[in-house]
Enzyme design. Structure first.
Site, mmCIF file in Angstrom:
data_model
loop_
_atom_site.group_PDB
_atom_site.id
_atom_site.type_symbol
_atom_site.label_atom_id
_atom_site.label_comp_id
_atom_site.label_asym_id
_atom_site.label_seq_id
_atom_site.Cartn_x
_atom_site.Cartn_y
_atom_site.Cartn_z
ATOM 1 N N TRP A 1 16.240 -40.583 -13.323
ATOM 2 C CA TRP A 1 15.227 -39.635 -12.875
ATOM 3 C C TRP A 1 13.867 -40.175 -13.269
ATOM 4 C CZ3 TRP A 1 16.723 -35.841 -9.740
ATOM 5 C CH2 TRP A 1 18.017 -35.379 -9.823
ATOM 6 N N GLU B 1 10.439 -33.705 1.170
ATOM 7 C CA GLU B 1 10.981 -34.458 0.043
ATOM 8 C C GLU B 1 11.600 -35.739 0.608
ATOM 9 O OE1 GLU B 1 12.987 -32.453 -3.124
ATOM 10 O OE2 GLU B 1 12.471 -30.475 -2.339
ATOM 11 N N GLU C 1 0.829 -1.208 0.000
ATOM 12 C CA GLU C 1 0.000 0.000 0.000
ATOM 13 C C GLU C 1 0.863 1.259 0.000
ATOM 14 O OE1 GLU C 1 -2.093 -2.866 2.948
ATOM 15 O OE2 GLU C 1 -0.096 -2.588 2.074
ATOM 16 N N ASP D 1 20.527 -40.855 -1.425
ATOM 17 C CA ASP D 1 20.700 -39.918 -2.547
ATOM 18 C C ASP D 1 21.739 -38.830 -2.294
ATOM 19 O OD1 ASP D 1 18.708 -41.294 -3.875
ATOM 20 O OD2 ASP D 1 17.112 -39.958 -3.187
ATOM 21 N N CYS E 1 -0.101 0.641 7.754
ATOM 22 C CA CYS E 1 -0.491 1.097 6.419
ATOM 23 C C CYS E 1 -1.753 1.949 6.476
ATOM 24 C CB CYS E 1 -0.725 -0.109 5.507
ATOM 25 S SG CYS E 1 0.781 -1.016 5.115
ATOM 26 N N LEU F 1 19.580 -30.344 -1.545
ATOM 27 C CA LEU F 1 18.336 -29.706 -1.118
ATOM 28 C C LEU F 1 18.391 -28.183 -1.251
ATOM 29 C CD1 LEU F 1 17.487 -31.811 2.068
ATOM 30 C CD2 LEU F 1 16.718 -32.183 -0.288
#
Length: 365
Positions: A171, A294, A53, A201, A85, A205
């Site tokens: 993948w 994940e 604003e 893996d 605001c 990340l």
């Protein structure tokens, strides 16, 4: 009404430009309209910076007097990191304020609108409210409960596997899907992985897009198995690493991990694993408003079992690998009957390359 929706759409589009940079604040866009012309616009760009604003009113200058202000969230009326605001709106001589939704913060909700009304400014709310709520769903969950919004993300084959029987998973999804994941990482405050994913893996990340923001890397590791050379133990990244272990787990090399920038937290256990509800409470206290999980099937089921999942992102690739021992996205004990299953609501389906992305909000049937 059509014009009001049009200008609110503009405000929402502006607000979207703050994705990933305003947390723990919401994303807000504002448009100043006078006699059918946009004379000022702005969006909240970063935490601690001027609100939407204020920017829009500054751009409008003297033309703001007697105009209408469109904003996707109720203007604040309290002193926080910046002044209220509502004061800027009143000083500018705004005649009318159109608001998509009230502030969800129970401590201040409605106070901004009341301040404007008491100053003689007309206020209308509820224009494109559902869109506004979806845009700031992370903020709404966090400010209402003190807990981060939880997104579960996985990529699976057409027959529901996230890895083959040998553990091969690179993948499953295509390049377009993986690029989207990096944009999602940019938008959340934290990325949670289980120790199984770290051991198998060795992920970084991090967010690999231009000007992307690295979220906190959160490793759930009840028994402290994370290797000293794991890539998430990586001081070269700006992303902090939070290591969540059981409350009674010994860590002989604790000092070395801390010297490498790893923050260690000991949490109570539930069913011999880190209690995920306690984990989320801790993250909320650290102003982490959203997380993307994940993990593997065990961690994913843990979040479902404690009813902590707010949204699911499921990428489905046109691959079939089969195998009784192949890994599925949600494992654990599971439900005994279909009527006990979680059902996704408000489903959306999009295509990315050869993959399809299904998103939805899980609810108990």
């Amino acid at each position: 009404m059509e014009l009001e929706e049009h200008y609110m759409e503009v405000a929402l589009e502006l607000a979207c430009r703050g994705k990933g940079t305003t947390s723990p604040n919401p994303m807000v866009g504002a448009v100043v309209v006078k006699q059918g012309e946009v004379v000022g616009a702005g969006f909240h760009q970063e935490l601690g910076g001027p609100h939407a604003e204020v920017i829009a009113l500054k751009n409008a200058g003297v033309r703001a007097k007697g105009s209408t202000l469109y904003v996707n969230l109720e203007p604040c009326s309290h002193y926080g990191r910046t002044p209220p605001c509502t004061e800027a709106i009143i000083r500018a001589g705004i005649k009318k304020v159109v608001v998509a939704m009230q502030d969800p913060n129970p401590e201040v909700s409605g106070a901004g609108i009341e301040k404007l009304l008491s100053s003689g400014i007309e206020v209308k709310k509820g224009i494109l409210e559902e869109k506004a709520r979806q845009l700031n769903e992370f903020f709404i969950k966090y400010i209402s409960t003190g807990l981060p919004f939880v997104v579960l993300k996985w990529a699976m084959t057409l027959d529901g596997k996230i890895a083959t029987r040998t553990g091969d998973s690179r993948w499953i999804s295509g390049e377009s899907s993986r690029e989207l994941v990096h944009h999602l990482r940019h938008q959340v405050d934290g990325i949670i992985a289980g120790i199984g994913t770290v051991l198998k893996d060795d992920p970084l990340l991090t967010t690999r897009i231009e000007e992307g923001r690295d979220a906190a890397r959160i490793v759930v590791d009840t028994y402290g198995q994370m290797p000293r050379n794991a890539r998430v133990v990586n001081p070269s990244s700006f992303a902090p690493t939070l290591w969540m272990v059981g409350e009674d787990t010994p860590l002989p090399l604790e000092k070395e991990y801390k010297e490498n920038g790893v923050e260690i937290f000991r949490l109570p256990k539930k069913d011999d694993r880190v209690c995920l509800t306690s984990l989320l409470k801790l993250l909320g206290e650290k102003e982490i408003t959203s997380v993307m999980v994940e993990g593997g099937g065990t961690l994913n089921y843990g979040f479902f079992a404690e009813d902590l999942v707010d949204k699911v992102y499921a990428f489905v690739a046109p691959l079939i690998c089969g195998g009784e021992e192949a890994v599925t996205p949600v494992e654990g004990k599971g439900t005994a009957r279909l009527r006990e299953a979680w059902k996704l609501e408000n489903i959306n389906l999009q295509r990315f390359g050869d993959d399809y992305l299904l998103t939805g909000y899980p609810r108990r049937r």
